[in-house]
Motif scaffolding. Structure first.
Motif, PDB file in Angstrom:
ATOM      1  N   ILE A 133     -29.676 -10.069   1.376  1.00 20.56           N
ATOM      2  CA  ILE A 133     -28.628  -9.965   0.356  1.00 20.56           C
ATOM      3  C   ILE A 133     -27.572  -8.996   0.874  1.00 20.56           C
ATOM      4  CG2 ILE A 133     -28.066  -9.148  -1.981  1.00 20.56           C
ATOM      5  CD1 ILE A 133     -30.861 -10.013  -2.852  1.00 20.56           C
ATOM      6  N   ARG A 134     -26.312  -9.327   0.644  1.00 23.20           N
ATOM      7  CA  ARG A 134     -25.207  -8.450   1.036  1.00 23.20           C
ATOM      8  C   ARG A 134     -24.367  -8.135  -0.198  1.00 23.20           C
ATOM      9  NH1 ARG A 134     -21.773 -10.003   6.150  1.00 23.20           N
ATOM     10  NH2 ARG A 134     -23.482  -8.849   7.089  1.00 23.20           N
ATOM     11  N   LEU A 135     -24.068  -6.852  -0.388  1.00 23.20           N
ATOM     12  CA  LEU A 135     -23.147  -6.424  -1.443  1.00 23.20           C
ATOM     13  C   LEU A 135     -21.839  -6.003  -0.770  1.00 23.20           C
ATOM     14  CD1 LEU A 135     -25.450  -4.300  -3.780  1.00 23.20           C
ATOM     15  CD2 LEU A 135     -24.535  -6.581  -4.204  1.00 23.20           C
ATOM     16  N   ILE A 136     -20.738  -6.494  -1.301  1.00 20.50           N
ATOM     17  CA  ILE A 136     -19.420  -6.174  -0.753  1.00 20.50           C
ATOM     18  C   ILE A 136     -18.601  -5.472  -1.822  1.00 20.50           C
ATOM     19  CG2 ILE A 136     -17.313  -7.094   0.281  1.00 20.50           C
ATOM     20  CD1 ILE A 136     -18.978  -9.520   1.193  1.00 20.50           C
ATOM     21  N   LEU A 137     -18.052  -4.333  -1.454  1.00 22.26           N
ATOM     22  CA  LEU A 137     -17.197  -3.551  -2.354  1.00 22.26           C
ATOM     23  C   LEU A 137     -15.739  -3.941  -2.162  1.00 22.26           C
ATOM     24  CD1 LEU A 137     -19.021  -0.271  -1.525  1.00 22.26           C
ATOM     25  CD2 LEU A 137     -18.758  -1.116  -3.849  1.00 22.26           C
ATOM     26  N   PRO A 138     -14.883  -3.635  -3.132  1.00 21.95           N
ATOM     27  CA  PRO A 138     -13.444  -3.892  -2.953  1.00 21.95           C
ATOM     28  C   PRO A 138     -12.887  -3.013  -1.832  1.00 21.95           C
ATOM     29  CG  PRO A 138     -13.952  -3.356  -5.245  1.00 21.95           C
ATOM     30  CD  PRO A 138     -15.180  -3.088  -4.442  1.00 21.95           C
ATOM     31  N   LYS A 139     -11.740  -3.436  -1.307  1.00 15.64           N
ATOM     32  CA  LYS A 139     -11.056  -2.621  -0.299  1.00 15.64           C
ATOM     33  C   LYS A 139     -10.736  -1.257  -0.891  1.00 15.64           C
ATOM     34  CE  LYS A 139      -8.713  -6.321   2.165  1.00 15.64           C
ATOM     35  NZ  LYS A 139      -7.443  -6.958   2.462  1.00 15.64           N
ATOM     36  N   THR A 140     -10.656  -0.255  -0.042  1.00 15.33           N
ATOM     37  CA  THR A 140     -10.315   1.100  -0.474  1.00 15.33           C
ATOM     38  C   THR A 140      -9.017   1.067  -1.274  1.00 15.33           C
ATOM     39  OG1 THR A 140     -11.367   1.964   1.508  1.00 15.33           O
ATOM     40  CG2 THR A 140      -9.866   3.446   0.336  1.00 15.33           C
ATOM     41  N   GLY A 141      -9.036   1.715  -2.437  1.00 16.65           N
ATOM     42  CA  GLY A 141      -7.854   1.769  -3.289  1.00 16.65           C
ATOM     43  C   GLY A 141      -7.736   0.615  -4.270  1.00 16.65           C
ATOM     44  N   GLU A 142      -8.608  -0.382  -4.156  1.00 13.92           N
ATOM     45  CA  GLU A 142      -8.571  -1.521  -5.081  1.00 13.92           C
ATOM     46  C   GLU A 142      -9.779  -1.454  -6.014  1.00 13.92           C
ATOM     47  OE1 GLU A 142      -8.001  -5.254  -3.067  1.00 13.92           O
ATOM     48  OE2 GLU A 142      -6.344  -4.464  -1.879  1.00 13.92           O
ATOM     49  N   SER A 143      -9.645  -2.040  -7.201  1.00 17.30           N
ATOM     50  CA  SER A 143     -10.733  -1.955  -8.172  1.00 17.30           C
ATOM     51  C   SER A 143     -11.593  -3.215  -8.240  1.00 17.30           C
ATOM     52  CB  SER A 143     -10.163  -1.647  -9.556  1.00 17.30           C
ATOM     53  OG  SER A 143      -9.282  -2.678  -9.947  1.00 17.30           O
TER      54      SER A 143
END
Length: 152
Positions: A133-143
């Motif tokens: 499983i992979r979790l991906i966060l938003p780009k830095t500065g984005e919500s």
């Protein structure tokens, strides 16, 4: 008047609750086991709306929007490397991300790798035996968006 306002507020809250679509880890894993036709039928039953179909040299992806357009789900099928087949679920809420993280850790998945995908969003990989499983966060500065990928 007060009864009508209360009923209206209750109806709005109920429709928000019903329209927001979150999947369990088991549901996401189950979507991987479906054929593409089975996945399409399941999305139609869940009232998801067709978003896009993309075909590359070695893969096909079909994506659907949730009924309230707050999330998107896609099924990737690869012709040669079946281990790359996956379900990607994209959503906007950090709280939902934290819930997925909690479930992943409670299911005995172990964090194995961190990095950035090609479009620069940070990711964390989790494995349990051969399950990935992979979790991906938003780009830095984005919500948003947040993404969970469940590989086959």
């Amino acid at each position: 008047m007060r009864k009508t306002l209360g009923l209206l507020l209750f109806s709005v809250l109920l429709s928000i609750q019903i329209s927001a679509q979150t999947f369990t880890l088991e549901q996401l894993k189950g979507f991987n086991k479906l054929t593409m036709d089975g996945f399409k039928k399941e999305m139609k039953q869940l009232k998801f709306k067709f978003y896009d179909r993309t075909e590359g040299l070695s893969f096909v992806v079909i994506e659907y929007d949730s009924p309230d357009y707050t999330s998107k789900i896609g099924k990737f099928e690869y012709t040669e490397e079946k281990s790359e087949d996956r379900i990607e679920f994209e959503f906007k809420d950090k709280k939902e991300y934290n819930q997925y993280l909690k479930l992943i850790l409670a299911d005995q998945y172990k964090e194995t790798e961190k990095g950035k995908i090609i479009t620069k969003e940070p990711y964390v990989d989790y494995y349990r035996n051969k399950e990935h499983i992979r979790l991906i966060l938003p780009k830095t500065g984005e919500s948003s968006p947040y993404t969970i990928i469940v590989f086959k």
